[in-house]
Design a protein around this motif. Structure first.
Motif, PDB file in Angstrom:
ATOM      1  N   THR A  29       0.844  -1.212   0.000  1.00  0.00           N
ATOM      2  CA  THR A  29       0.000   0.000   0.000  1.00  0.00           C
ATOM      3  C   THR A  29       0.876   1.259   0.000  1.00  0.00           C
ATOM      4  O   THR A  29       0.454   2.317  -0.461  1.00  0.00           O
ATOM      5  N   GLN A  30       2.108   1.139   0.513  1.00  0.00           N
ATOM      6  CA  GLN A  30       3.026   2.287   0.500  1.00  0.00           C
ATOM      7  C   GLN A  30       3.327   2.700  -0.941  1.00  0.00           C
ATOM      8  O   GLN A  30       3.324   3.877  -1.275  1.00  0.00           O
ATOM      9  N   GLN A  49      -1.136  -8.039   0.976  1.00  0.00           N
ATOM     10  CA  GLN A  49       0.013  -7.428   0.293  1.00  0.00           C
ATOM     11  C   GLN A  49       0.975  -8.552  -0.106  1.00  0.00           C
ATOM     12  O   GLN A  49       1.290  -9.419   0.721  1.00  0.00           O
ATOM     13  N   ALA A  51       4.058  -7.930  -1.220  1.00  0.00           N
ATOM     14  CA  ALA A  51       5.424  -7.512  -0.873  1.00  0.00           C
ATOM     15  C   ALA A  51       5.345  -6.437   0.210  1.00  0.00           C
ATOM     16  O   ALA A  51       5.844  -5.314   0.038  1.00  0.00           O
ATOM     17  N   GLY A  52       4.679  -6.780   1.321  1.00  0.00           N
ATOM     18  CA  GLY A  52       4.535  -5.843   2.440  1.00  0.00           C
ATOM     19  C   GLY A  52       5.908  -5.437   2.958  1.00  0.00           C
ATOM     20  O   GLY A  52       6.788  -6.273   3.122  1.00  0.00           O
ATOM     21  N   GLY A  54       8.502  -3.672   5.714  1.00  0.00           N
ATOM     22  CA  GLY A  54       8.709  -3.306   7.102  1.00  0.00           C
ATOM     23  C   GLY A  54       9.821  -2.292   7.207  1.00  0.00           C
ATOM     24  O   GLY A  54      10.360  -1.823   6.198  1.00  0.00           O
ATOM     25  N   ARG A  55      10.172  -1.941   8.425  1.00  0.00           N
ATOM     26  CA  ARG A  55      11.269  -1.002   8.637  1.00  0.00           C
ATOM     27  C   ARG A  55      12.591  -1.686   8.318  1.00  0.00           C
ATOM     28  O   ARG A  55      12.685  -2.902   8.345  1.00  0.00           O
ATOM     29  N   PHE A  60       7.103  -7.524   5.552  1.00  0.00           N
ATOM     30  CA  PHE A  60       6.055  -7.569   6.582  1.00  0.00           C
ATOM     31  C   PHE A  60       4.987  -8.561   6.126  1.00  0.00           C
ATOM     32  O   PHE A  60       4.368  -8.376   5.075  1.00  0.00           O
ATOM     33  N   TYR A  68      -3.867  -3.603   6.582  1.00  0.00           N
ATOM     34  CA  TYR A  68      -2.695  -3.047   5.923  1.00  0.00           C
ATOM     35  C   TYR A  68      -3.138  -1.724   5.310  1.00  0.00           C
ATOM     36  O   TYR A  68      -3.907  -1.714   4.341  1.00  0.00           O
ATOM     37  N   MET A  69      -2.679  -0.651   5.890  1.00  0.00           N
ATOM     38  CA  MET A  69      -3.241   0.657   5.522  1.00  0.00           C
ATOM     39  C   MET A  69      -2.141   1.710   5.457  1.00  0.00           C
ATOM     40  O   MET A  69      -1.283   1.776   6.335  1.00  0.00           O
ATOM     41  N   LYS A 119       4.820  -9.313  18.844  1.00  0.00           N
ATOM     42  CA  LYS A 119       4.454  -8.192  17.971  1.00  0.00           C
ATOM     43  C   LYS A 119       3.010  -8.291  17.478  1.00  0.00           C
ATOM     44  O   LYS A 119       2.575  -9.338  17.006  1.00  0.00           O
ATOM     45  N   ILE A 123       4.704  -0.093  12.226  1.00  0.00           N
ATOM     46  CA  ILE A 123       4.444   1.185  11.557  1.00  0.00           C
ATOM     47  C   ILE A 123       5.669   1.606  10.761  1.00  0.00           C
ATOM     48  O   ILE A 123       6.796   1.477  11.241  1.00  0.00           O
ATOM     49  N   LEU A 124       5.417   2.087   9.569  1.00  0.00           N
ATOM     50  CA  LEU A 124       6.504   2.513   8.690  1.00  0.00           C
ATOM     51  C   LEU A 124       6.170   3.904   8.170  1.00  0.00           C
ATOM     52  O   LEU A 124       5.137   4.084   7.527  1.00  0.00           O
ATOM     53  N   MET A 142       0.637   1.307   8.224  1.00  0.00           N
ATOM     54  CA  MET A 142       0.382   0.580   9.462  1.00  0.00           C
ATOM     55  C   MET A 142      -0.090  -0.824   9.136  1.00  0.00           C
ATOM     56  O   MET A 142      -0.988  -0.998   8.302  1.00  0.00           O
ATOM     57  N   GLY A 143       0.508  -1.791   9.796  1.00  0.00           N
ATOM     58  CA  GLY A 143       0.089  -3.178   9.608  1.00  0.00           C
ATOM     59  C   GLY A 143      -0.267  -3.770  10.960  1.00  0.00           C
ATOM     60  O   GLY A 143       0.537  -3.713  11.894  1.00  0.00           O
TER      61      GLY A 143
HETATM   62  C1  BTN Z   1       7.553  -2.792  10.721  1.00  0.00           C
HETATM   63  O1  BTN Z   1       7.056  -3.386  11.671  1.00  0.00           O
HETATM   64  O2  BTN Z   1       8.738  -2.967  10.391  1.00  0.00           O
HETATM   65  C2  BTN Z   1       6.690  -1.859   9.946  1.00  0.00           C
HETATM   66  C3  BTN Z   1       5.600  -2.597   9.218  1.00  0.00           C
HETATM   67  C4  BTN Z   1       4.706  -1.704   8.396  1.00  0.00           C
HETATM   68  C5  BTN Z   1       3.709  -2.506   7.605  1.00  0.00           C
HETATM   69  C6  BTN Z   1       2.701  -1.657   6.908  1.00  0.00           C
HETATM   70  S1  BTN Z   1       1.364  -2.589   6.271  1.00  0.00           S
HETATM   71  C7  BTN Z   1       0.788  -1.221   5.386  1.00  0.00           C
HETATM   72  C8  BTN Z   1       2.013  -0.532   4.805  1.00  0.00           C
HETATM   73  N1  BTN Z   1       2.402  -1.147   3.562  1.00  0.00           N
HETATM   74  C9  BTN Z   1       3.592  -1.738   3.634  1.00  0.00           C
HETATM   75  O3  BTN Z   1       4.147  -2.332   2.707  1.00  0.00           O
HETATM   76  N2  BTN Z   1       4.099  -1.592   4.881  1.00  0.00           N
HETATM   77  C10 BTN Z   1       3.201  -0.839   5.730  1.00  0.00           C
END
Ligand code: BTN
Length: 257
Positions: A29-30, A49, A51-52, A54-55, A60, A68-69, A119, A123-124, A142-143
């Motif tokens: 979503t990013q 997602q 290919a979610g 993360g930081r 993710f 997933y927003m 966990k 949040i990213l 935010m996931g």
């Molecule tokens: C982390 O814990 O490292 C951060 C995770 C952030 C996940 C969210 S889900 C919605 C948005 N889209 C992504 O690809 N990442 C963030």
């Protein structure tokens, strides 16, 4: 399918502050919001997602049953750091979870939400910085593990993750949570001007206080004692020799309580 109407209904009169797109499946979503977002309050929610993100370049886990927003912000407050934005978002998501199902997530500096050391949400914040060094726009992602089962979590993240359904013993509404998070983002001022009591609200949930930590990626492996956070949400730590430093980015691993 996540029901956009239900999200709008739960937002009530504040629905006009957001422009929400719900999609069944995206890479991240990013990425979608970076390509399509035009104004603060633009939101993309995905059911899955592929290919979610993360930081710190991590992935993710984003299969069905989570929230997933991503939300586009244009912080008005000058000099508001990325650390402060992620801290504010951490408070918003934690408070939204408390509103929705009565759980009290704790925050692991800087932005992991946990329950019982596992966990629950991440949040990213990815920002574009203007020429004067302020944030022009930020995509806040935010996931939240909402309805993931113990089996799925154990299979993918053994011993490390939990979900709202696992913690409450019943399924939770992704739509209601999405709306609560957006309302909390408004309440905390992330679309306007950050509220003055954010620091206290963040610190009261910060589980990292008074723990012993290592800085991820620090080859010295020094074990620091966490003393406090400063007003910019930096983590103030002290080495065994008494040297103090304040961390504004990166990540810490907790060694002991
Ligand atoms: C982390 O814990 O490292 C951060 C995770 C952030 C996940 C969210 S889900 C919605 C948005 N889209 C992504 O690809 N990442 C963030």
């Amino acid at each position: 399918m996540i029901d956009k109407k239900a999200v709008l209904q739960a937002l009530g009169p504040q629905a006009k502050r957001f422009s929400i797109t719900v999609v069944p499946e995206v890479d991240s979503t990013q990425v979608v919001l970076r390509q399509s977002g035009k104004a603060p309050g633009d939101v993309v929610i995905a059911e899955v997602q592929t290919a979610g993100r993360g930081r710190m370049g991590r992935s993710f886990l984003s299969d069905e049953g989570g929230l997933y927003m991503s939300v586009l912000l244009c912080p008005k407050e000058k000099g508001f750091s990325g650390t402060a934005i992620t801290a504010a978002a951490g408070v918003a998501v934690a408070e939204a979870i408390t509103d929705l199902c009565g759980l009290t997530p704790e925050i692991k500096w800087v932005n992991d939400l946990q329950i019982g050391g596992k966990k629950l949400a991440g949040i990213l914040a990815e920002g574009q910085i203007s020429s004067d060094g302020d944030y022009q726009s930020v995509i806040l992602g935010m996931g939240v593990n909402v309805n993931s089962s113990v089996q799925r979590l154990e299979q993918c993240l053994p011993g490390r993750a939990t979900s709202l359904a696992v913690e409450t013993g019943m399924p939770q509404s992704i739509e209601a949570l999405a709306a609560r998070v957006l309302l909390r983002l408004l309440d905390i001022g992330l679309l306007d001007t950050i509220v003055p009591d954010l620091w206290e609200r963040y610190r009261s949930r910060l589980i990292t206080l008074s723990q012993t930590v290592c800085v991820r990626g620090d080859p010295s492996g020094i074990r620091y004692r966490v003393l406090d956070i400063d007003r910019q949400f930096g983590l103030i730590v002290e080495s065994p020799e008494g040297t103090r430093r304040t961390l504004y980015s990166g990540e810490v691993s907790v060694i002991a309580g």
